[in-house]
Design a protein around this motif. Structure first.
Motif, mmCIF file in Angstrom:
data_model
loop_
_atom_site.group_PDB
_atom_site.id
_atom_site.type_symbol
_atom_site.label_atom_id
_atom_site.label_comp_id
_atom_site.label_asym_id
_atom_site.label_seq_id
_atom_site.Cartn_x
_atom_site.Cartn_y
_atom_site.Cartn_z
ATOM 1 N N ASP A 181 0.840 -1.216 0.000
ATOM 2 C CA ASP A 181 0.000 0.000 0.000
ATOM 3 C C ASP A 181 0.868 1.257 0.000
ATOM 4 O OD1 ASP A 181 -2.041 -1.835 0.238
ATOM 5 O OD2 ASP A 181 -2.269 -1.565 2.390
ATOM 6 N N ASP A 203 -0.132 1.498 -4.010
ATOM 7 C CA ASP A 203 -1.503 1.246 -3.567
ATOM 8 C C ASP A 203 -2.512 1.417 -4.704
ATOM 9 O OD1 ASP A 203 -3.180 0.678 -1.132
ATOM 10 O OD2 ASP A 203 -4.193 2.449 -1.915
ATOM 11 N N GLU A 237 -0.785 -2.528 -7.648
ATOM 12 C CA GLU A 237 -1.908 -3.385 -7.262
ATOM 13 C C GLU A 237 -3.214 -2.809 -7.800
ATOM 14 O OE1 GLU A 237 -2.860 -1.955 -2.659
ATOM 15 O OE2 GLU A 237 -1.663 -3.758 -2.953
#
Ligand code: C2E
Ligand code: MG
Ligand code: MG
Ligand code: MG
Length: 292
Positions: A181, A203, A237
């Motif tokens: 993150d 993140d 991500e």
């Protein structure tokens, strides 16, 4: 037609205890039972190399197979597990199970993948963490390079000097370490440089609108170049579209994770995807075609 609820149910509810507290108590008892009954599962999401499309590693994400509620996501129980300290037992189960599964896949002939686990701050700060990790690896007969530990910025930046020492020991074992993150917390750049890290994970919130929003694009670009300047790999991500992937490719991002490739899957489904995309020893023809 209506169903009768069993007549022998006993409720802890008292007027002095509000519904919220009662729910918490039930959840906490449920988590203890889940540990004892083996109700937790790890599902695996591929981490894909942006340029080759190969799956080089995978993130283990915990789920709770609840007898009545079905599959419960971690957001619904990890926070309480952290508050109650149960996260230590749950986290150790995750560590051991991920190592066992990684080794099992290798024994089954799958192309080797590194398995990443999420480690909470509480778990990271526990006294005997390094020996627990070492024992999990030895027990599973897994080479340390196939284990990756994901830690959030807040987990490592809180008491950074002490963190540096633990990270140093983990790194000396040979496990990989990434910051999860990245960009949502507070990182001291000085410590980022001094910690023995392998990877930054951008993140999902920055990836969501990265194609259309110039500010998000600037942040993503800055994180990628920061990572590369520090000789770290960088992974995005929450990649859900081809456009996002192409954009990340143009910025030189190393890896991605996200629904565009696949959500987290049960171990057998992950192995199936590996057979299709990264033929290992499963498929003699594929192995031969790579030799010639
Ligand atoms: P995380 O480590 O940042 O994991 C990424 C989360 O994003 C996962 O949710 C994953 O399923 C989800 N995700 C992946 N790709 C996409 C995408 O393309 N779009 C969207 N919208 N979501 C995507 P999940 O599995 O619900 O996990 C949530 C969080 O729970 C994790 O965030 C992690 O912080 C925590 N967690 C999961 N497993 C464990 C565990 O074993 N131990 C601990 N301490 N925490 C865990
Ligand atoms: Mg993670
Ligand atoms: Mg993450
Ligand atoms: Mg996240």
């Amino acid at each position: 037609h209506s169903k009768k609820v069993g007549g022998n149910t006993y409720s802890f509810f008292t007027p002095s205890m509000n519904a919220f507290a009662q729910q918490r108590l039930e959840l906490e008892n449920g988590l203890r039972r889940a540990l004892g009954n083996g109700e937790f599962e790890l599902h695996y999401q591929p981490k894909v190399d942006v340029t080759s499309g190969r799956i080089s590693s995978t993130e283990a994400l915990i789920r709770w197979r609840h007898p009545e509620r079905g599959l419960v996501p971690p957001g619904d129980f990890i926070p309480l597990a952290e508050e109650t300290g149960l996260i230590l037992q749950i986290g150790e189960w995750v560590l051991r199970e991920a190592c066992r599964q990684a080794r099992q896949w290798q024994v089954n002939g799958m192309a080797p993948v590194r398995v990443a686990i999420n480690m909470s701050a509480t778990q990271f700060r526990q006294k005997n963490l390094v020996s627990i990790v070492k024992s999990a690896l030895e027990n599973a007969n897994l080479e340390p390079t196939y284990l990756e530990i994901e830690l959030t910025e807040s987990a490592v930046m809180h008491n950074a000097a002490a963190s540096a020492e633990i990270l140093e020991q983990l790194s000396r074992l040979g496990v990989h370490i990434s910051i999860d993150d990245f960009g949502t917390g507070y990182s001291s750049l000085n410590y980022l440089r001094r910690f023995p890290l392998d990877k930054l994970k951008i993140d999902r919130t920055f990836i969501k609108d990265v194609v259309a929003n110039p500010e998000d694009a600037a942040i993503v670009q800055a994180i990628i170049s920061l990572a590369h300047s520090l000789r770290l790999k960088v992974i995005a991500e929450g990649v859900e579209t081809e456009q996002q992937l192409q954009f990340l490719r143009s910025l030189g991002c190393d890896q991605y994770q996200g629904f565009f490739c696949s959500p987290a899957m049960e171990p057998e489904a992950f192995a199936e995807m590996m057979r299709a995309k990264n033929p290992g020893k499963f498929d003699p023809l594929a192995t031969m075609s790579r030799l010639y």
